[in-house]
Design a protein around this motif. Sequence first.
Motif, PDB file in Angstrom:
ATOM      1  N   VAL A 276       0.844  -1.205   0.000  1.00 42.99           N
ATOM      2  CA  VAL A 276       0.000   0.000   0.000  1.00 42.99           C
ATOM      3  C   VAL A 276       0.879   1.254   0.000  1.00 42.99           C
ATOM      4  CG1 VAL A 276      -1.886   1.180   1.227  1.00 42.99           C
ATOM      5  CG2 VAL A 276      -1.768  -1.301   1.258  1.00 42.99           C
ATOM      6  N   GLY A 277       2.136   1.088   0.367  1.00 46.35           N
ATOM      7  CA  GLY A 277       3.041   2.239   0.439  1.00 46.35           C
ATOM      8  C   GLY A 277       2.745   3.141   1.617  1.00 46.35           C
ATOM      9  N   ALA A 278       2.216   2.540   2.701  1.00 53.31           N
ATOM     10  CA  ALA A 278       1.817   3.353   3.859  1.00 53.31           C
ATOM     11  C   ALA A 278       2.990   3.564   4.812  1.00 53.31           C
ATOM     12  CB  ALA A 278       0.640   2.688   4.576  1.00 53.31           C
ATOM     13  N   TRP A 279       4.134   3.932   4.237  1.00 57.64           N
ATOM     14  CA  TRP A 279       5.306   4.229   5.066  1.00 57.64           C
ATOM     15  C   TRP A 279       5.191   5.615   5.667  1.00 57.64           C
ATOM     16  CZ3 TRP A 279       7.124   2.840  -0.233  1.00 57.64           C
ATOM     17  CH2 TRP A 279       7.293   1.460  -0.359  1.00 57.64           C
ATOM     18  N   ALA A 280       5.861   5.795   6.764  1.00 56.89           N
ATOM     19  CA  ALA A 280       5.938   7.148   7.330  1.00 56.89           C
ATOM     20  C   ALA A 280       6.987   7.928   6.547  1.00 56.89           C
ATOM     21  CB  ALA A 280       6.326   7.063   8.800  1.00 56.89           C
ATOM     22  N   PRO A 281       6.774   9.234   6.356  1.00 58.88           N
ATOM     23  CA  PRO A 281       7.763  10.043   5.622  1.00 58.88           C
ATOM     24  C   PRO A 281       9.139   9.958   6.291  1.00 58.88           C
ATOM     25  CG  PRO A 281       5.768  11.300   6.098  1.00 58.88           C
ATOM     26  CD  PRO A 281       5.643  10.007   6.836  1.00 58.88           C
ATOM     27  N   LYS A 282      10.176   9.894   5.452  1.00 57.43           N
ATOM     28  CA  LYS A 282      11.532   9.684   5.981  1.00 57.43           C
ATOM     29  C   LYS A 282      11.996  10.814   6.927  1.00 57.43           C
ATOM     30  CE  LYS A 282      16.116   8.342   4.395  1.00 57.43           C
ATOM     31  NZ  LYS A 282      16.993   8.199   3.224  1.00 57.43           N
ATOM     32  N   PRO A 283      11.790  12.082   6.574  1.00 60.79           N
ATOM     33  CA  PRO A 283      12.260  13.123   7.509  1.00 60.79           C
ATOM     34  C   PRO A 283      11.590  13.006   8.879  1.00 60.79           C
ATOM     35  CG  PRO A 283      11.710  14.068   5.364  1.00 60.79           C
ATOM     36  CD  PRO A 283      11.212  12.655   5.339  1.00 60.79           C
ATOM     37  N   GLU A 284      10.297  12.669   8.875  1.00 59.87           N
ATOM     38  CA  GLU A 284       9.576  12.525  10.142  1.00 59.87           C
ATOM     39  C   GLU A 284      10.107  11.330  10.933  1.00 59.87           C
ATOM     40  OE1 GLU A 284       8.419  13.804   7.492  1.00 59.87           O
ATOM     41  OE2 GLU A 284       6.832  15.249   7.933  1.00 59.87           O
ATOM     42  N   GLN A 285      10.452  10.266  10.226  1.00 61.93           N
ATOM     43  CA  GLN A 285      11.008   9.095  10.920  1.00 61.93           C
ATOM     44  C   GLN A 285      12.339   9.443  11.592  1.00 61.93           C
ATOM     45  OE1 GLN A 285      11.028   5.131   9.387  1.00 61.93           O
ATOM     46  NE2 GLN A 285       9.621   5.627   7.728  1.00 61.93           N
ATOM     47  N   ILE A 286      13.185  10.133  10.855  1.00 62.49           N
ATOM     48  CA  ILE A 286      14.502  10.501  11.420  1.00 62.49           C
ATOM     49  C   ILE A 286      14.297  11.369  12.664  1.00 62.49           C
ATOM     50  CG2 ILE A 286      16.590  11.878  10.989  1.00 62.49           C
ATOM     51  CD1 ILE A 286      16.312  10.976   8.018  1.00 62.49           C
ATOM     52  N   ALA A 287      13.394  12.344  12.539  1.00 62.94           N
ATOM     53  CA  ALA A 287      13.165  13.265  13.660  1.00 62.94           C
ATOM     54  C   ALA A 287      12.553  12.539  14.853  1.00 62.94           C
ATOM     55  CB  ALA A 287      12.249  14.402  13.203  1.00 62.94           C
TER      56      ALA A 287
END
Length: 418
Positions: A276-287
Motif C-alpha cells: 500500500v506504500g503506507a510508510w511514514a515520511p523519511k524526515p519525520e522518521q529521522i526526527a
Amino acid sequence: MKLSAAAEAITTSPILVIAAEINRRIAEGQRVYNLTVGDFDASIFPIPEALTEGIIDAYRAQQTNYPGAFGLDILRKGVAHLLQRTCGVEHALDEIQIASGSRPLIYSFYQSVVDPGDRVVYPVPSWNNEYYCQLLGAHPVPVDTRPEDNFFPTADALRPVIEDASLLALCSPQNPTGTLMDRDQLLDICTLVVEENRRRPAGAKPLYVMFDQVYWLLTFGAHAFHHPLAVCPEIRPYAVFIDGVSKSFAGTGVRVGWGTGPAEIIGKMRAFIAHVGAWAPKPEQIACGGFLANDAAVDSFLDRFRSELQARLQGFYDGIMALRAEGFDVDAIAPQAAIYLSVRLGLKGRVTPSGRRLEDDESVRAWLLDEVGIGVLPFSWFGADRHADWYRISVGTCRREQVQEILAVLGNALRTLA
Ligand SMILES: Cc1ncc(COP(=O)(O)O)c(C=O)c1O
C-alpha cells in the motif's frame, strides 16, 4: 455507477462527517465549542519543539527518498528504547514495524490474522473496530461493558465469545472513554487469552490480541499504564501492540506510528504496508527516532502536556459534578487518561425552549450542537447503544480558559429544559 462490492459496502465514519460539519459552521462564523474531535488544535497543543526542529533539519539534509520497508533503524531503535525505559519491555528490531500512523498498522494486523468470516471480538464502546471488520469481511462480536468497570470487558464477559474467535481487539487507555485498564483487569484478560490458546488444538489458528495503546503516555495521577508484556509475558506470541506519535505527542498530522509484536506477524504486516506504500515520511522518521532517544525532551514535553490535559478534563469533571449536585441527572468518570472524559447526560424526555423533545442520544447531540453550540459524540457512535446516555468529550482543541465558559453555557442550557 456499478462499483466493487467492497466499495458498495464501505462507509465513512460519522465522526469525520460531523467534524467537517462543525468546521463549516465555525468558518461561517457560528460559535461552536468543538469537543468532538480526537485531534488537537496545534496552536494550543503543538508537537514537541525538538521534533519540529528534527523534521526541518531532515528536510534540509535532503532525507527525502524512500524510507525502506521496515522503517528506519534510528526510529525502531528509538521505539525500543522508549519501551525499555518506560515499561521494562524488550524488543528486537525485527519485532518493530513503522507506518504512516497507527491506522495502517491496525489494518495490516487485521489483514495478517483475520480471514473473511472470522470472528473479531471487541468491547463497546470502542473506536473503529466495526470498520476494520467491514474492511476484512470479518464477523464482528461486540461485547457490552459497564461504567462501573470503566467500560472495559470482564474476563467473564469475554470467555463465552472468544471460543473460535481469531482476534480480540482492545484499547487502553481507551477511546472514547478516557479510562484505562487496571493491572488486575489486564491480567485477567491476558490469562484468558493464554488459556484459550492452550485449549486450541495444535495447528489451529490462535486467538490473537491487539492492544491499541496510542494514548498510553497520557495517564493522570495514580492511574498507571501497565504494558501487557510486563504483566503477562506469556501473551507475547499472540499480541501485537499499536502506537505512534499521533496522540502522546500531539502529532496527528506527522503520520508516524509503530507496531510491535512477534517477528513473523510483524513481517507480514510489513508486506501489506509495503504494497500500500503506507510508510511514514523519511524526515519525520529521522526526527521521531532522534526525539524518542532524547529522554529529557520526551519527559519534559509529556510533563507539561499531561498536566494541561488533566487540568481541562478535571475542570469538566468538577463542573459536571457541580451540575449533578444542583439536581441534574448527569454524571462523569473522573479523568484517568487520554484526552477524553466520559459524561452521562440523562435528558431523555426533557423539552427544549424551541419545543424539541429530547427522545434519545441523537436528539441530545443535535440539540447541543444546533441550539447550545457544543459538539459532543454519543457512545452509540462507538457501538454502545446500551449506554446511549453517555457521551465523549474531547479536550484536544479546548483552551484552558474555555472550560468554565463551556460549563456555564451547558449549565444555562440545562436550566432552560422543561
Ligand atoms: C484508539 C485509537 N487508535 C488509533 C488511532 C489512529 O491513530 P493515527 O492517527 O496514528 O492513525 C486513533 C485516532 O483517533 C485512536 O483513537
